[in-house]
Scaffold this active site. Structure first.
Site, PDB file in Angstrom:
ATOM      1  N   CYS A 100      38.027  49.294  47.844  1.00 56.53           N
ATOM      2  CA  CYS A 100      36.672  49.463  47.123  1.00 56.53           C
ATOM      3  C   CYS A 100      36.758  49.705  45.732  1.00 56.53           C
ATOM      4  O   CYS A 100      37.425  50.822  45.514  1.00 56.53           O
ATOM      5  CB  CYS A 100      35.968  50.308  47.987  1.00 56.53           C
ATOM      6  SG  CYS A 100      34.116  50.421  47.201  1.00 56.53           S
ATOM      7  N   ASP A 203      37.449  35.063  47.419  1.00 59.09           N
ATOM      8  CA  ASP A 203      36.918  33.879  47.151  1.00 59.09           C
ATOM      9  C   ASP A 203      37.156  32.791  48.135  1.00 59.09           C
ATOM     10  O   ASP A 203      37.036  31.608  47.513  1.00 59.09           O
ATOM     11  CB  ASP A 203      37.526  33.520  45.743  1.00 59.09           C
ATOM     12  CG  ASP A 203      36.917  34.248  44.777  1.00 59.09           C
ATOM     13  OD1 ASP A 203      36.194  35.169  44.695  1.00 59.09           O
ATOM     14  OD2 ASP A 203      37.560  34.228  43.470  1.00 59.09           O
TER      15      ASP A 203
END
Length: 340
Positions: A100, A203
């Site tokens: 994160c 992505d």
């Protein structure tokens, strides 16, 4: 793909996303074709175990196996305790968050900030693996702290030495956040050296991109996050494409309406009406992206305060969509086309 004793139905995994991958969303994605879904992160701070938020995140009632719960923190003993706490409440896989990039996580030396301290990484991994000897432990990381300090290979070696059973790797550094394009060279290099499954993340938004990433990196699986927001059927689309080499028909507006309403009622039941209505707003926004006049609808939706108002507005919006063309279908580039 296997993680410990669990054989996944396929190699498509839902990425852990704070505020998104709650139980209703995980269950929906699994129904739509995901082989596994990882929970949003659960704090390692034992003082918060009694909070309603933490109790909800440890609620796996009716969830399809394997149940993977992500924990976050920087203290080895507290992380070990968090692993035991969640395993006792149904977690079948414990995932450790070292990926994160959010400032509020990194500022307390958790998440991807840990990549700066390899000895601490080793202590955390060893403590968690020892705490839950019968539960597989997995790890999610980024390629490094910044582009000058990519150390994913070093973290892989530490993870394997500590007994971690799978590694998910996002193709960006912490410094990159979510900007620019994910790079897959590091993932490919890690896969060559790995003796455990490697999961590629970053992505992956289309079936073609999923196939490219799997082929380029050699990864055992792909992990999909933001592309599944409002589009949970992306998992069945990718699964079909990987198996058949052709595209599954895009969902028609009628199906989008049905999936969204089922999701809404799951949210209301899980959170209660007041909180459920607030949580539902972002999902409604995601589901309606690209549909005619959705921007106006989303603005009006955010003013509604009750379940009844919210559901009625959703029904009216999709009824209007069908009135303009009953065969309209949603496609990945946020446009409306006639269904074949």
């Amino acid at each position: 793909m296997r993680i410990g004793p669990y054989t996944l139905n396929n190699n498509l995994i839902v990425a852990p996303m704070a505020g998104v991958t709650d139980r209703p969303f995980r269950q929906l994605c699994k129904r739509m074709g995901a082989g596994m879904a990882v929970s949003e992160m659960v704090t390692s701070n034992s003082l918060l175990y009694g909070s309603a938020k933490t109790r909800r995140r440890a609620d796996h009632d009716g969830e399809v196996s394997p149940i993977s719960v992500q924990i976050a923190g920087s203290d080895p003993a507290m992380m070990a305790e968090a692993a035991r706490y969640n395993a006792d409440r149904g977690a079948q896989i414990i995932d450790i968050n070292m990926g994160c990039p959010a400032k509020k996580i990194c500022n307390v030396m958790a998440g991807s900030a840990l990549l700066q301290d390899e000895p601490l990484v080793a202590r955390i991994l060893a403590a968690v693996v020892s705490a839950v000897p019968d539960v597989p432990v997995t790890l999610k990381i980024r390629t490094g702290w910044d582009k000058q300090h990519r150390n994913a290979l070093a973290i892989l070696n530490i993870a394997q030495d500590c007994g971690v059973q799978a590694l998910a790797l996002h193709g960006r550094t912490r410094a990159c956040g979510y900007t620019g394009e994910a790079e897959y060279e590091t993932i490919a290099a890690v896969k060559v050296r790995a003796h455990i499954p490697v999961i590629a993340n970053g992505d992956i938004t289309t079936p073609e991109k999923a196939r490219f990433v799997l082929e380029y990196t050699g990864a055992d699986a792909v992990m999909i996050g933001r592309a599944a927001q409002g589009r949970p059927w992306i998992f069945r689309e990718i699964d079909y494409f990987l198996q058949m080499g052709s595209h599954l028909a895009a969902p028609e507006v009628t199906e989008i309406h049905r999936v969204l309403k089922d999701h809404l009622y799951d949210l209301y039941a899980f959170y209660g009406e007041q909180a459920g209505v607030r949580v539902a707003r972002k999902h409604i926004s995601w589901y309606t992206r690209g549909l005619h006049e959705s921007a106006v609808f989303r603005h009006e939706m955010n003013q509604l305060q009750t379940l009844t108002q919210q559901v009625s507005a959703v029904d009216e919006f999709f009824d209007n969509c069908r009135a303009r063309g009953k065969n309209l279908a949603y496609v990945a580039d946020d446009t409306i086309t006639e269904a074949a």
